[in-house]
Design an enzyme around this catalytic site. Structure first.
Site, PDB file in Angstrom:
ATOM      1  N   HIS A  42       0.834  -1.207   0.000  1.00 10.57           N
ATOM      2  CA  HIS A  42       0.000   0.000   0.000  1.00 10.57           C
ATOM      3  C   HIS A  42       0.860   1.245   0.000  1.00 10.57           C
ATOM      4  O   HIS A  42       1.929   1.292   0.622  1.00 10.57           O
ATOM      5  CB  HIS A  42      -0.981  -0.004   1.177  1.00 10.57           C
ATOM      6  CG  HIS A  42      -0.364  -0.025   2.535  1.00 10.57           C
ATOM      7  ND1 HIS A  42       0.073   1.110   3.163  1.00 10.57           N
ATOM      8  CD2 HIS A  42      -0.127  -1.056   3.394  1.00 10.57           C
ATOM      9  CE1 HIS A  42       0.549   0.787   4.360  1.00 10.57           C
ATOM     10  NE2 HIS A  42       0.450  -0.517   4.530  1.00 10.57           N
ATOM     11  N   ASP A  52      -0.129   4.268   1.098  1.00 13.18           N
ATOM     12  CA  ASP A  52      -0.474   5.299   2.087  1.00 13.18           C
ATOM     13  C   ASP A  52       0.204   5.063   3.426  1.00 13.18           C
ATOM     14  O   ASP A  52       0.730   3.981   3.711  1.00 13.18           O
ATOM     15  CB  ASP A  52      -1.995   5.381   2.274  1.00 13.18           C
ATOM     16  CG  ASP A  52      -2.612   4.075   2.743  1.00 13.18           C
ATOM     17  OD1 ASP A  52      -2.122   2.990   2.343  1.00 13.18           O
ATOM     18  OD2 ASP A  52      -3.569   4.129   3.537  1.00 13.18           O
ATOM     19  N   ASP A  81       6.199   0.893   7.775  1.00 14.91           N
ATOM     20  CA  ASP A  81       4.865   0.539   7.262  1.00 14.91           C
ATOM     21  C   ASP A  81       4.435   1.527   6.202  1.00 14.91           C
ATOM     22  O   ASP A  81       3.742   2.482   6.473  1.00 14.91           O
ATOM     23  CB  ASP A  81       3.888   0.510   8.441  1.00 14.91           C
ATOM     24  CG  ASP A  81       2.535  -0.050   8.078  1.00 14.91           C
ATOM     25  OD1 ASP A  81       2.389  -0.609   6.975  1.00 14.91           O
ATOM     26  OD2 ASP A  81       1.619   0.087   8.898  1.00 14.91           O
ATOM     27  N   GLU A 125      -4.993   1.767   2.582  1.00 17.59           N
ATOM     28  CA  GLU A 125      -5.005   0.559   3.397  1.00 17.59           C
ATOM     29  C   GLU A 125      -5.167   0.892   4.870  1.00 17.59           C
ATOM     30  O   GLU A 125      -5.704   0.098   5.631  1.00 17.59           O
ATOM     31  CB  GLU A 125      -3.699  -0.231   3.176  1.00 17.59           C
ATOM     32  CG  GLU A 125      -3.705  -1.630   3.838  1.00 17.59           C
ATOM     33  CD  GLU A 125      -3.172  -1.634   5.263  1.00 17.59           C
ATOM     34  OE1 GLU A 125      -3.330  -2.677   5.928  1.00 17.59           O
ATOM     35  OE2 GLU A 125      -2.615  -0.620   5.719  1.00 17.59           O
ATOM     36  N   GLU A 126      -4.699   2.082   5.258  1.00 18.19           N
ATOM     37  CA  GLU A 126      -4.658   2.437   6.682  1.00 18.19           C
ATOM     38  C   GLU A 126      -5.980   3.016   7.179  1.00 18.19           C
ATOM     39  O   GLU A 126      -6.041   3.607   8.252  1.00 18.19           O
ATOM     40  CB  GLU A 126      -3.531   3.449   6.937  1.00 18.19           C
ATOM     41  CG  GLU A 126      -2.134   2.927   6.634  1.00 18.19           C
ATOM     42  CD  GLU A 126      -1.634   1.886   7.625  1.00 18.19           C
ATOM     43  OE1 GLU A 126      -2.421   1.422   8.467  1.00 18.19           O
ATOM     44  OE2 GLU A 126      -0.451   1.526   7.539  1.00 18.19           O
ATOM     45  N   GLU A 135       4.016  -5.965   3.840  1.00 16.84           N
ATOM     46  CA  GLU A 135       3.825  -5.404   5.183  1.00 16.84           C
ATOM     47  C   GLU A 135       5.018  -5.758   6.068  1.00 16.84           C
ATOM     48  O   GLU A 135       5.674  -6.788   5.870  1.00 16.84           O
ATOM     49  CB  GLU A 135       2.554  -5.987   5.814  1.00 16.84           C
ATOM     50  CG  GLU A 135       1.260  -5.561   5.157  1.00 16.84           C
ATOM     51  CD  GLU A 135       0.774  -4.202   5.647  1.00 16.84           C
ATOM     52  OE1 GLU A 135       1.367  -3.662   6.609  1.00 16.84           O
ATOM     53  OE2 GLU A 135      -0.182  -3.682   5.048  1.00 16.84           O
ATOM     54  N   HIS A 141       3.071   2.895  12.897  1.00 15.32           N
ATOM     55  CA  HIS A 141       2.084   3.820  13.473  1.00 15.32           C
ATOM     56  C   HIS A 141       2.619   4.524  14.714  1.00 15.32           C
ATOM     57  O   HIS A 141       1.851   5.130  15.446  1.00 15.32           O
ATOM     58  CB  HIS A 141       0.767   3.116  13.827  1.00 15.32           C
ATOM     59  CG  HIS A 141       0.144   2.400  12.672  1.00 15.32           C
ATOM     60  ND1 HIS A 141      -1.174   2.009  12.671  1.00 15.32           N
ATOM     61  CD2 HIS A 141       0.643   2.012  11.468  1.00 15.32           C
ATOM     62  CE1 HIS A 141      -1.451   1.387  11.536  1.00 15.32           C
ATOM     63  NE2 HIS A 141      -0.365   1.378  10.788  1.00 15.32           N
TER      64      HIS A 141
END
Lengths: 355, 355
Positions: free
Chosen positions: A65, A67, A91, A121-122, A150, A329
């Site tokens: 992903h 984003d 990530d 995706e997030e 990932e 995150h």
């Protein structure tokens, strides 16, 4: 000078791409991929699919992903020795860098490759760019197996557990709190149910040598009418993570069975969302070769990931990427060079050698 | 023709007086009371105090609130036979009518009388007009005993229980719900506490022949971070009703003792409000004469009422008024003539005869 792969990751961090704002990074990837002669490139919204078409007997999809989660005082990449700091380092801009480097470097792979770069995706599943692609151009995503980049620190995380949420509303009867025996307290009724949730012995099934670990947790609770009123309703939302040896229907039935002893007529139970699990499916020859050749560690994926989209189509899929998922995150997100190189090397060997 | 006392109540219903809009009804009462020669009338905001000053050995305060809860399709009075329908019929324009009729009729009472008409009883305590009067003109409210005309259907409801709210926040540790063993679920921790609340054996102390009945009820619960996060905090608000043989401090200590076994370091317990109880205090000669002469039924008041304002000043106070408290705040609020007359007769006898 930083290693080129670490520098590429840093360059990707410096293209802001918080969810829903993936336009610029999608433009950048589209231009890069179109410059690679061996690839057919298709863009759908802010998602990009780039495919070789060499007539190989096997095809691998490699996806990631574009984003990131929102900026947390970490928008700009910073390299210190072999460590890269910045939003998305783990990530998953490291994974994206590996994918792009493979596309640039392995011009004549032994297996056909489908690179998939996707948006959103997030955020909640309904917005997921991989879902958008499976809905709009499913044929372009067909493959014998899939690897998503990932962060797994270079370990193969196989399949994924399903996740579902059920909202349980227990009912009561209002009364003045000075005369509570005239009513029934719905919040008090939660007590036994919460005790039960806390004491469940959860299953730990082993599938294809991957041991899953189920879980059930209250994630929301709310109830109350006024400070002097016995409340007549209380709602508990329960999140269940279930291993891929159960179907969504079986898992839902299991949760309803857990709840049943604490329910009375008038109470309400509502399934509020369901994401199916994915079986590990490590027996596909391409996966077996990939894991065996590189002596990769394999473990069960306990969370839900986008591999389930591939699994739903019957395509075995695993997570495999550089970076530490525990740093994802977080403000201090970072990536080391070593797992980046190790991940790249394993995938490059797969592409060059095939099954 | 309706009985004049029922008609007077109907006229009062037809003066709208929802909380915070008591100006017109206060104007009306002020004018009526000023026309009665025996009374000294003082207005403070929308509150009115009207006093005889006859040098009698005893003084009785008789009070009632001017406001109603919001209109519920019942703004206009309607008399059918001996039944009066309309907003405030029970709570408490019937009581106000009794008070005004006494002021008009008993010109030369055997005890001095202080009539108290006040605003904003049906809203939160901070706005209460009786509190405003006690804060601004406490001397004018001094009396040997007080009677509030809240609906009790002509029964003496003695004293009142205290009420307090305590908010308990249990803590945990966040984690992904796919790996809950990395955290601690604060919502699950509520289970044991709720079980305890549900199973407490509450005290039923008897004071001055009035039997109180304590209670403790969860009134609000909330907790949750996100649908995939083990929650690190859950807050339960508990309302405790306590008998007047305990002080607020003793009651708070009791609640904290109930909570203590379920608390851990880091949890938070906050007293969010406290309204003190009022002892029944029925042994005052004026109260004893009032109850004995009319053979009135006496029972403990379980809820909290404004009698506590008088009790805090050492003035024994009871609730005694026409109307059924169960109809208060309902759309079908109504009042029968019989309890209106009965209430009036008992109070008139007290004023004419004294101790």
């Amino acid at each position: 000078m930083a290693h080129p792969l670490l520098q590429l990751t840093a360059d990707l961090i410096d293209i802001p791409s918080v969810s829903f704002e993936e336009g610029p990074i999608a433009d950048w990837f589209e231009a890069e991929l179109r410059s690679i002669e061996a690839l057919d490139v298709i863009r759908v919204g802010d998602n990009i699919v780039a495919r070789t078409d060499l007539g190989r007997p096997h095809r691998l999809a490699i996806g990631g992903h574009l984003d990131t989660v929102p900026v947390n005082d970490n928008a700009t990449a910073r390299i210190e020795g072999d460590t890269l700091h910045g939003l998305g380092a783990a990530d998953m801009k490291g994974g994206l860098a590996v994918m792009l480097a493979l596309a640039r470097t392995v011009a004549d792979p032994a297996i056909d490759v489908t690179y998939v770069f996707y948006a959103r995706e997030e955020v909640s599943l309904e917005h997921n760019g991989l879902r958008e692609l499976f809905d709009s151009v499913p044929d372009l995503l067909q493959a014998d197996a899939a690897i998503l980049g990932e962060p797994t620190d270079g370990v193969v995380e196989a399949g994924c557990q399903g996740t579902m949420r059920i909202a349980v509303t227990l009912k009561g009867a209002r009364a003045h709190t000075a005369r509570p025996w005239m009513g029934r307290n719905a919040i008090h009724r939660l007590g036994n149910l919460l005790d039960a949730l806390e004491t469940i012995e959860h299953r730990t099934p082993t599938i294809d040598s991957c041991t899953y670990r189920e879980a059930m947790q209250a994630v929301w609770v709310e109830g109350g009418v006024a400070g002097n009123v016995v409340p007549d309703a209380a709602t508990l939302t329960v999140n269940h993570r279930f291993a891929p040896d159960r179907t969504p229907a079986e898992a839902e039935a299991y949760v309803r069975g857990i709840l049943a002893p604490y329910l009375e007529p008038g109470d309400e139970v509502e399934l509020t969302d369901m994401s199916p699990p994915a079986r590990p499916d490590l027996r596909h020859p391409m996966m077996a070769a990939f894991i065996g050749r590189n002596d990769l560690e394999v473990r069960a994926k306990l969370g839900w990931t986008d591999v389930a989209f591939f699994s739903e189509q019957g395509i075995p899929a695993v997570n495999f990427g550089p970076g530490d998922a525990l740093l994802a995150h977080t403000r201090d997100e970072k990536l080391e060079l070593e797992p980046l190189l190790r991940t790249y090397a394993a995938l490059e060997a797969l592409l060059r050698t095939g099954v």
